[in-house]
Design an enzyme around this catalytic site. Structure first.
Site, PDB file in Angstrom:
ATOM      1  N   GLU A   1      50.651  35.772  46.936  1.00 24.37           N
ATOM      2  CA  GLU A   1      50.630  35.392  45.848  1.00 24.37           C
ATOM      3  C   GLU A   1      51.725  35.942  44.709  1.00 24.37           C
ATOM      4  OE1 GLU A   1      47.505  37.699  44.382  1.00 24.37           O
ATOM      5  OE2 GLU A   1      45.854  37.256  46.115  1.00 24.37           O
TER       6      GLU A   1
ATOM      7  N   GLU B   1      42.595  33.973  54.661  1.00 25.24           N
ATOM      8  CA  GLU B   1      41.034  35.604  54.194  1.00 25.24           C
ATOM      9  C   GLU B   1      39.593  34.947  53.564  1.00 25.24           C
ATOM     10  OE1 GLU B   1      43.052  36.954  50.606  1.00 25.24           O
ATOM     11  OE2 GLU B   1      44.907  37.563  51.433  1.00 25.24           O
TER      12      GLU B   1
HETATM   13  C1  XIL Z   1      41.218  42.974  48.509  1.00 27.03           C
HETATM   14  C2  XIL Z   1      40.111  43.682  49.184  1.00 27.03           C
HETATM   15  O1  XIL Z   1      39.089  43.359  50.163  1.00 27.03           O
HETATM   16  C3  XIL Z   1      39.800  44.818  48.619  1.00 27.03           C
HETATM   17  O2  XIL Z   1      39.211  45.764  49.493  1.00 27.03           O
HETATM   18  C4  XIL Z   1      40.612  45.394  47.391  1.00 27.03           C
HETATM   19  O3  XIL Z   1      40.053  46.574  46.468  1.00 27.03           O
HETATM   20  C5  XIL Z   1      41.682  44.469  46.948  1.00 27.03           C
HETATM   21  O4  XIL Z   1      42.033  43.387  47.622  1.00 27.03           O
HETATM   22  N1  XIL Z   1      43.813  38.344  48.516  1.00 27.03           N
HETATM   23  C6  XIL Z   1      44.418  39.152  48.778  1.00 27.03           C
HETATM   24  C7  XIL Z   1      43.680  40.350  49.281  1.00 27.03           C
HETATM   25  O5  XIL Z   1      45.906  39.089  49.648  1.00 27.03           O
HETATM   26  O6  XIL Z   1      44.509  41.389  49.824  1.00 27.03           O
HETATM   27  C8  XIL Z   1      43.274  40.993  48.297  1.00 27.03           C
HETATM   28  O7  XIL Z   1      41.832  42.248  49.308  1.00 27.03           O
HETATM   29  C9  XIL Z   1      41.703  39.870  48.272  1.00 27.03           C
HETATM   30  C10 XIL Z   1      42.151  39.180  48.053  1.00 27.03           C
END
Ligand code: XIL
Length: 390
Positions: free
Chosen positions: A179, A299
Site C-alpha cells: 500500500e 487477499e
Molecule cells: C487486516 C487484518 O485482517 C485485521 O485483523 C487487522 O486488524 C488489520 O489488518 N490489507 C492488508 C491486510 O494488507 O494486512 C489487512 O489485514 C487488510 C487490508
C-alpha cells in the site's frame, strides 16, 4: 490469440442473466434492501478446492500474540481441518507484520510466527509472507523513529533483512511493500487531502521520511536476505481505480528499469458483490500481466453488505456470491497466463473471523465458509472456476 469458445460464451451469457436476476432479487430492485426469501441456504459438499488447481490456493489465518487474537488457529482443530482440506498455502493475517515481529527496536519476537509457520510446514502448506514494509500495524517506536533519512533507511533495512533472513527457506514468497500508492485520482483531487503533495504515493510516515526511495530499498534488502523467493508489491483498489493502476504500472516499470528485484504484483481484491465491474477487473489483471511479472490475488474477500443495507444473508445472496466469486477467479485465470499466476488467496476462512465487519462497521458474509465453518454456495463458484480452467 485465444480461440473463441462458443460454449463458454453461451455459458457466460446464461450466467450473466442469472447474476442480473439474482441481483434484482437480492436487492429488491434498485433499493438495495433485503426483501426476504425464506428458503434455507444450501450447504455444498466440495471435497477439496486445492485438488482442482496446481497454483497456490491460499488463505489468511489468525494466530495469537501474547493474549491477543483469541481466534488463534493453533487452538482450533476445526479451523485447521478446513484449511488443510481446501488450501495449499497460508498467509499470516497479522502475526508477521512489523508491530508483532519487532515490538521494540532490536527486540524480535519470533515465537508466535514461528509456531504458525511450523504448523503450516507440518501440514504441507506453503507460507506467503505478509508484509515486510507497511505504514500500518507498525510498532509505535518505528512510527516515531527519530532520525535523518539515512538512519530511517538503515532502521527499515534492518527490519527487512532480519525478517526475510529469519524466514528464509520457510516462506515461498513475500509481500515486500504494501500500500505505498495513494488513492487519489490526481494531485488536485479533493479526495486527495494531505496526499496531494506526495501524489501518486501515499502520504505515509515512510514517504515523509524517505520519499519513494523506500520502495526500491525494501526490495533490495529483501532480495539480499532471501534471493530465492518471488517478491511482490501489494495494494488495494487497483482493479477499481484505473488511475491507481496507471501509477502502479509507472512505478513498476521504473523499478524494473532500475534493476530493482521485484517479481510480482499482488492484488488485495477486497471487493463488493457489484463493485468493481468485471470489465475493470479484467483490464487490471491484463495490464498487470503485461509487465511480465507474476500476478497474485493476495487477499480476496467479497462484501455482500457494503453499505449496511442488508440485515441478513439470504439464499439468493448466497447464489449471487457464488456467481461473483466464479466471475472473479475466472477473470484471473483467463487474463493472467498460467506461468505468471502466483495464485489466489482468500482473506480468511469463515465469516466469523472476517475483518470486514470491523472495517465497514456492519455485519457481512464475505467468505467461503459460514460462522459455523460450513461451506457456503460461494465455494462452488471458486471450484467451478478452477475446474473450467484445467
Ligand atoms: C487486516 C487484518 O485482517 C485485521 O485483523 C487487522 O486488524 C488489520 O489488518 N490489507 C492488508 C491486510 O494488507 O494486512 C489487512 O489485514 C487488510 C487490508
Amino acid at each position: 490469440m485465444p480461440v473463441l469458445d462458443t460454449d463458454l460464451v453461451t455459458k457466460l451469457f446464461r450466467k450473466s442473466l442469472i447474476v442480473m436476476s439474482l441481483s434484482l432479487a437480492a436487492c429488491g430492485g434498485s433499493s438495495g434492501v433485503d426483501q426476504g426469501g425464506d428458503e434455507p441456504i444450501r450447504e455444498p459438499m466440495v471435497e477439496s478446492l486445492k485438488a482442482q488447481t496446481d497454483m497456490p490456493l491460499g488463505v489468511a489465518v489468525p494466530a495469537a500474540y501474547y493474549d491477543y487474537f483469541s481466534n488463534d488457529i493453533l487452538q482450533r482443530p476445526d479451523l485447521q481441518d478446513v484449511v488443510v482440506q481446501h488450501f495449499s498455502q497460508i498467509t499470516a493475517e497479522n502475526i508477521m507484520k512489523s508491530s508483532y515481529l519487532q515490538p521494540a527496536q532490536g527486540v524480535f519476537e519470533w515465537q508466535w510466527a514461528d509456531q504458525l509457520v511450523q504448523w503450516a510446514l507440518d501440514n504441507k502448506l506453503t507460507v506467503h509472507g505478509h508484509a515486510l514494509v507497511w505504514h500500518s500495524q507498525m510498532p509505535t517506536w518505528m512510527e516515531q523513529f527519530d532520525g535523518d533519512a539515512g538512519q530511517w533507511q538503515a532502521m527499515l533495512d534492518d527490519h527487512v533483512s532480519n525478517v526475510a533472513s529469519h524466514f528464509n527457506g520457510k516462506v515461498v514468497s513475500w509481500d515486500v511493500v504494501n500500500e505505498a500508492l495513494s488513492d487519489c485520482a490526481s494531485a488536485n483531487d479533493s479526495y486527495c487531502g494531505d496526499s496531494a503533495a506526495t501524489y501518486p504515493y501515499r502520504n505515509s510516515v515512510l514517504y515523509q521520511n524517505l520519499g519513494a526511495d523506500f520502495i526500491a530499498a525494501a526490495f533490495r534488502a529483501a532480495h539480499q536476505a532471501d534471493s530465492s523467493v518471488p517478491l511482490y508489491y501489494n495494494d488495494y483498489n487497483i482493479s477499481a481505480n484505473g488511475l491507481k493502476m496507471d501509477a502502479l504500472i509507472t512505478m513498476v516499470e521504473g523499478l524494473l528499469a532500475d534493476s530493482v528485484p521485484i517479481d510480482g504484483i499482488g492484488f488485495q481484491m477486497h471487493v463488493d458483490y457489484n463493485w468493481p465491474d468485471i470489465t475493470s477487473i479484467r483490464s487490471a489483471f491484463r495490464r498487470a500481466a503485461a509487465t511480465g511479472l507474476l500476478v497474485k490475488i493476495t487477499e480476496l474477500d467479497l462484501k455482500m453488505n457494503p453499505n449496511g443495507q442488508n440485515s441478513r444473508f439470504t439464499a439468493a445472496m448466497a447464489e449471487q456470491q457464488l456467481e461473483r466469486y466464479q466471475q472473479i477467479v475466472t477473470a484471473y485465470l483467463e487474463e493472467v497466463p498460467s506461468e505468471q499466476q502466483g495464485g489466489v488467496s482468500f482473506w480468511g476462512v469463515s465469516d466469523a473471523d472476517s475483518w470486514i465487519p470491523h472495517h465497514t462497521g456492519h455485519e457481512d458474509w464475505p467468505l467461503l465458509f459460514d460462522q459455523d465453518l460450513k461451506q457456503k454456495p460461494a465455494i462452488e463458484g471458486v471450484e467451478q472456476a478452477l475446474i473450467t480452467a484445467q
